[in-house]
Design a protein around this motif. Sequence first.
Motif, PDB file in Angstrom:
ATOM      1  N   ALA A  31       0.811  -1.222   0.000  1.00 46.53           N
ATOM      2  CA  ALA A  31       0.000   0.000   0.000  1.00 46.53           C
ATOM      3  C   ALA A  31       0.844   1.272   0.000  1.00 46.53           C
ATOM      4  O   ALA A  31       0.655   2.139  -0.853  1.00 46.53           O
ATOM      5  CB  ALA A  31      -0.941  -0.011   1.206  1.00 46.53           C
ATOM      6  N   LEU A  32       1.773   1.361   0.948  1.00 52.75           N
ATOM      7  CA  LEU A  32       2.517   2.618   1.074  1.00 52.75           C
ATOM      8  C   LEU A  32       3.374   2.930  -0.150  1.00 52.75           C
ATOM      9  O   LEU A  32       3.407   4.084  -0.582  1.00 52.75           O
ATOM     10  CB  LEU A  32       3.359   2.616   2.352  1.00 52.75           C
ATOM     11  CG  LEU A  32       2.524   2.637   3.632  1.00 52.75           C
ATOM     12  CD1 LEU A  32       3.415   2.630   4.865  1.00 52.75           C
ATOM     13  CD2 LEU A  32       1.613   3.846   3.658  1.00 52.75           C
ATOM     14  N   ARG A  34       2.699   2.321  -3.141  1.00 57.42           N
ATOM     15  CA  ARG A  34       1.796   2.845  -4.183  1.00 57.42           C
ATOM     16  C   ARG A  34       1.431   4.296  -3.929  1.00 57.42           C
ATOM     17  O   ARG A  34       1.502   5.132  -4.827  1.00 57.42           O
ATOM     18  CB  ARG A  34       0.517   1.999  -4.239  1.00 57.42           C
ATOM     19  CG  ARG A  34       0.789   0.613  -4.777  1.00 57.42           C
ATOM     20  CD  ARG A  34      -0.492  -0.124  -5.035  1.00 57.42           C
ATOM     21  NE  ARG A  34      -0.184  -1.513  -5.334  1.00 57.42           N
ATOM     22  CZ  ARG A  34      -1.072  -2.390  -5.758  1.00 57.42           C
ATOM     23  NH1 ARG A  34      -2.323  -2.020  -5.917  1.00 57.42           N
ATOM     24  NH2 ARG A  34      -0.722  -3.626  -6.015  1.00 57.42           N
ATOM     25  N   VAL A  35       1.030   4.572  -2.687  1.00 61.26           N
ATOM     26  CA  VAL A  35       0.666   5.957  -2.360  1.00 61.26           C
ATOM     27  C   VAL A  35       1.885   6.859  -2.547  1.00 61.26           C
ATOM     28  O   VAL A  35       1.792   7.943  -3.129  1.00 61.26           O
ATOM     29  CB  VAL A  35       0.141   6.052  -0.910  1.00 61.26           C
ATOM     30  CG1 VAL A  35      -0.263   7.487  -0.590  1.00 61.26           C
ATOM     31  CG2 VAL A  35      -1.033   5.120  -0.707  1.00 61.26           C
ATOM     32  N   GLY A  36       3.022   6.365  -2.052  1.00 60.96           N
ATOM     33  CA  GLY A  36       4.243   7.158  -2.182  1.00 60.96           C
ATOM     34  C   GLY A  36       4.584   7.448  -3.627  1.00 60.96           C
ATOM     35  O   GLY A  36       4.967   8.560  -3.973  1.00 60.96           O
ATOM     36  N   GLU A  37       4.403   6.423  -4.471  1.00 62.39           N
ATOM     37  CA  GLU A  37       4.689   6.610  -5.899  1.00 62.39           C
ATOM     38  C   GLU A  37       3.799   7.694  -6.495  1.00 62.39           C
ATOM     39  O   GLU A  37       4.276   8.540  -7.253  1.00 62.39           O
ATOM     40  CB  GLU A  37       4.423   5.302  -6.664  1.00 62.39           C
ATOM     41  CG  GLU A  37       5.674   4.504  -6.960  1.00 62.39           C
ATOM     42  CD  GLU A  37       5.321   3.131  -7.493  1.00 62.39           C
ATOM     43  OE1 GLU A  37       4.444   3.057  -8.379  1.00 62.39           O
ATOM     44  OE2 GLU A  37       5.889   2.148  -7.001  1.00 62.39           O
ATOM     45  N   VAL A  38       2.522   7.622  -6.157  1.00 63.16           N
ATOM     46  CA  VAL A  38       1.587   8.624  -6.696  1.00 63.16           C
ATOM     47  C   VAL A  38       2.015  10.020  -6.272  1.00 63.16           C
ATOM     48  O   VAL A  38       2.069  10.947  -7.083  1.00 63.16           O
ATOM     49  CB  VAL A  38       0.150   8.320  -6.212  1.00 63.16           C
ATOM     50  CG1 VAL A  38      -0.773   9.482  -6.526  1.00 63.16           C
ATOM     51  CG2 VAL A  38      -0.361   7.047  -6.848  1.00 63.16           C
ATOM     52  N   LEU A  39       2.372  10.142  -4.989  1.00 61.78           N
ATOM     53  CA  LEU A  39       2.779  11.461  -4.486  1.00 61.78           C
ATOM     54  C   LEU A  39       4.053  11.924  -5.175  1.00 61.78           C
ATOM     55  O   LEU A  39       4.176  13.087  -5.566  1.00 61.78           O
ATOM     56  CB  LEU A  39       2.996  11.388  -2.977  1.00 61.78           C
ATOM     57  CG  LEU A  39       1.736  11.241  -2.143  1.00 61.78           C
ATOM     58  CD1 LEU A  39       2.071  10.980  -0.695  1.00 61.78           C
ATOM     59  CD2 LEU A  39       0.883  12.494  -2.254  1.00 61.78           C
ATOM     60  N   GLU A  41       5.225  10.965  -8.058  1.00 64.31           N
ATOM     61  CA  GLU A  41       4.929  11.269  -9.463  1.00 64.31           C
ATOM     62  C   GLU A  41       4.399  12.699  -9.598  1.00 64.31           C
ATOM     63  O   GLU A  41       4.820  13.454 -10.466  1.00 64.31           O
ATOM     64  CB  GLU A  41       3.864  10.290  -9.958  1.00 64.31           C
ATOM     65  CG  GLU A  41       4.053   9.796 -11.375  1.00 64.31           C
ATOM     66  CD  GLU A  41       3.111   8.653 -11.633  1.00 64.31           C
ATOM     67  OE1 GLU A  41       2.000   8.915 -12.113  1.00 64.31           O
ATOM     68  OE2 GLU A  41       3.454   7.493 -11.328  1.00 64.31           O
ATOM     69  N   ARG A  42       3.464  13.012  -8.704  1.00 62.53           N
ATOM     70  CA  ARG A  42       2.866  14.349  -8.774  1.00 62.53           C
ATOM     71  C   ARG A  42       3.925  15.414  -8.515  1.00 62.53           C
ATOM     72  O   ARG A  42       4.014  16.403  -9.207  1.00 62.53           O
ATOM     73  CB  ARG A  42       1.737  14.480  -7.755  1.00 62.53           C
ATOM     74  CG  ARG A  42       1.224  15.904  -7.700  1.00 62.53           C
ATOM     75  CD  ARG A  42      -0.088  16.032  -6.981  1.00 62.53           C
ATOM     76  NE  ARG A  42      -0.908  14.852  -7.157  1.00 62.53           N
ATOM     77  CZ  ARG A  42      -1.462  14.222  -6.148  1.00 62.53           C
ATOM     78  NH1 ARG A  42      -1.309  14.643  -4.927  1.00 62.53           N
ATOM     79  NH2 ARG A  42      -2.206  13.171  -6.361  1.00 62.53           N
TER      80      ARG A  42
ATOM     81  N   VAL B  47      -5.869   4.559  -4.500  1.00 65.96           N
ATOM     82  CA  VAL B  47      -4.827   5.124  -5.376  1.00 65.96           C
ATOM     83  C   VAL B  47      -4.707   4.323  -6.674  1.00 65.96           C
ATOM     84  O   VAL B  47      -3.751   4.487  -7.417  1.00 65.96           O
ATOM     85  CB  VAL B  47      -3.445   5.188  -4.672  1.00 65.96           C
ATOM     86  CG1 VAL B  47      -3.495   6.147  -3.512  1.00 65.96           C
ATOM     87  CG2 VAL B  47      -2.990   3.826  -4.228  1.00 65.96           C
ATOM     88  N   LEU B  52      -3.495  12.253 -11.282  1.00 63.44           N
ATOM     89  CA  LEU B  52      -2.593  13.384 -11.017  1.00 63.44           C
ATOM     90  C   LEU B  52      -3.297  14.391 -10.113  1.00 63.44           C
ATOM     91  O   LEU B  52      -2.720  14.928  -9.186  1.00 63.44           O
ATOM     92  CB  LEU B  52      -2.202  14.047 -12.330  1.00 63.44           C
ATOM     93  CG  LEU B  52      -1.038  15.005 -12.222  1.00 63.44           C
ATOM     94  CD1 LEU B  52       0.221  14.270 -11.813  1.00 63.44           C
ATOM     95  CD2 LEU B  52      -0.831  15.717 -13.536  1.00 63.44           C
ATOM     96  N   TYR B  65      -1.250   9.382   4.362  1.00 56.98           N
ATOM     97  CA  TYR B  65       0.184   9.157   4.153  1.00 56.98           C
ATOM     98  C   TYR B  65       0.986  10.367   4.618  1.00 56.98           C
ATOM     99  O   TYR B  65       1.932  10.253   5.404  1.00 56.98           O
ATOM    100  CB  TYR B  65       0.412   8.899   2.663  1.00 56.98           C
ATOM    101  CG  TYR B  65       1.815   8.525   2.262  1.00 56.98           C
ATOM    102  CD1 TYR B  65       2.157   7.193   2.044  1.00 56.98           C
ATOM    103  CD2 TYR B  65       2.785   9.496   2.061  1.00 56.98           C
ATOM    104  CE1 TYR B  65       3.431   6.837   1.652  1.00 56.98           C
ATOM    105  CE2 TYR B  65       4.062   9.146   1.673  1.00 56.98           C
ATOM    106  CZ  TYR B  65       4.380   7.819   1.459  1.00 56.98           C
ATOM    107  OH  TYR B  65       5.638   7.475   1.061  1.00 56.98           O
TER     108      TYR B  65
END
Lengths: 164, 248
Positions: A31-32, A34-39, A41-42, B47, B52, B65
């Motif tokens: 989980a983390l 994935r969330v970290g990747e999204v953040l 990426e942004r 997610v 974006l 998070y």
Amino acid sequence: MPQFDPAVWSPQLVWMAITFIALYLLMAKVALPRVGEVLEEREQRISLSLRRAEDLKHSAEEAVAEYERTIADVRAQALEEVRAAREQAAAEAAARHEELNARLASELSAAEERIHQARSAAVAGLRDVAVIVAAAAVERLVGQKADPGAVAAAVDTSLGEQSR
Amino acid sequence: MANPLHQFEVHTIVPIQIGGIDASFTNSSLFMTIAVVVVTGFLVFSVQSRALVPGRLQSVAELAYEFVAGMLRTNVGNEGRPYFPFIFSLFFFILMGNMLGMVPYGFTFTSHLAVTLGMAVVIFLGTTIIAFAKHGAGFFGFFLPHGTPWYVAPLLVPIEILSYFFRPVSLGLRLFANMTAGHTLLKVFAGFAAGFVGSLGILGIFPALVPMVATIALTGLEFLIAFLQAYVYAVLACIYLNDALHMH
């Protein structure tokens, strides 16, 4: 209180360990990230966009500078042309003025010449008349014809005294 | 009136015995499992779109998070990064335990001393091991803060040692006591309301309004406490971790 019943402790501790380890592994491995990747990426997208905006701003500033330089050049050129045209016009005007002055001067001198001649002619005519008048006057006074040469000489002498 | 402590009873669903240890799957185990499934499911699902511009669910996940990451950063600093999954799991395990307890017919596993104290002991042992691994014998300097005059040391060192060993006790007891007291109180007030109607019939509705309103207000308070206690537990774990990594 059921919480203090020792019988419920061991199953709870066992299952707490099982579920918490499961949660930890799921968070850490699934989980983390994935969330970290999204953040992340942004974050990258934003910083990339910011950098691009910065670049665009730079090029825009360059274009403005270029534009201003061109404007300044053109303005200087235009001023130069205006100055040249003005100088040329002034030169032409001066030349024409001179020419006119010359013509006027020549016309003036011509006119003066003519006046002089007319005056000379008039003065000459006056002498002839004076001679005739003087001869006639002498004839009337004396009763006999005077010598024309003497009369003319006397008039000339008199005129010479007058004009002096 | 129903026993307000009835809600804390543990029922065996599937009896399991491993090497003489009772490892039965109980209602407590069930709610722990639900908590794990809900947290994991929510995070993974929200997610999934990797938008974006995050939608509502993704915003919540990102907020969660960032919240825990910020908590770890302010209390421990960058050295705390490897422990992020642990603190995150700890916070959400307790938060879900507290929140699932607010669902009617739910079971609050964080109201059990075995669970809260068990986690506290794990944190205590973990931070102590980290401290020893990082500072070796220098760890004992923890009990004598810098700049302490030597003549107070005989008094101060025992106090520091005692307070250090009381950390897991206070950590575990705080959560257990808060959850137990809050849920008991809720049950007592709700029980009053039900009792009035039960004994006075339809007319009992009017006197029942008072405990009813109190129950509604207390429910709001309990949600706050449910969040706050999870936060306190996680922050204290961060502070202990910070002590272990940086000493004082």
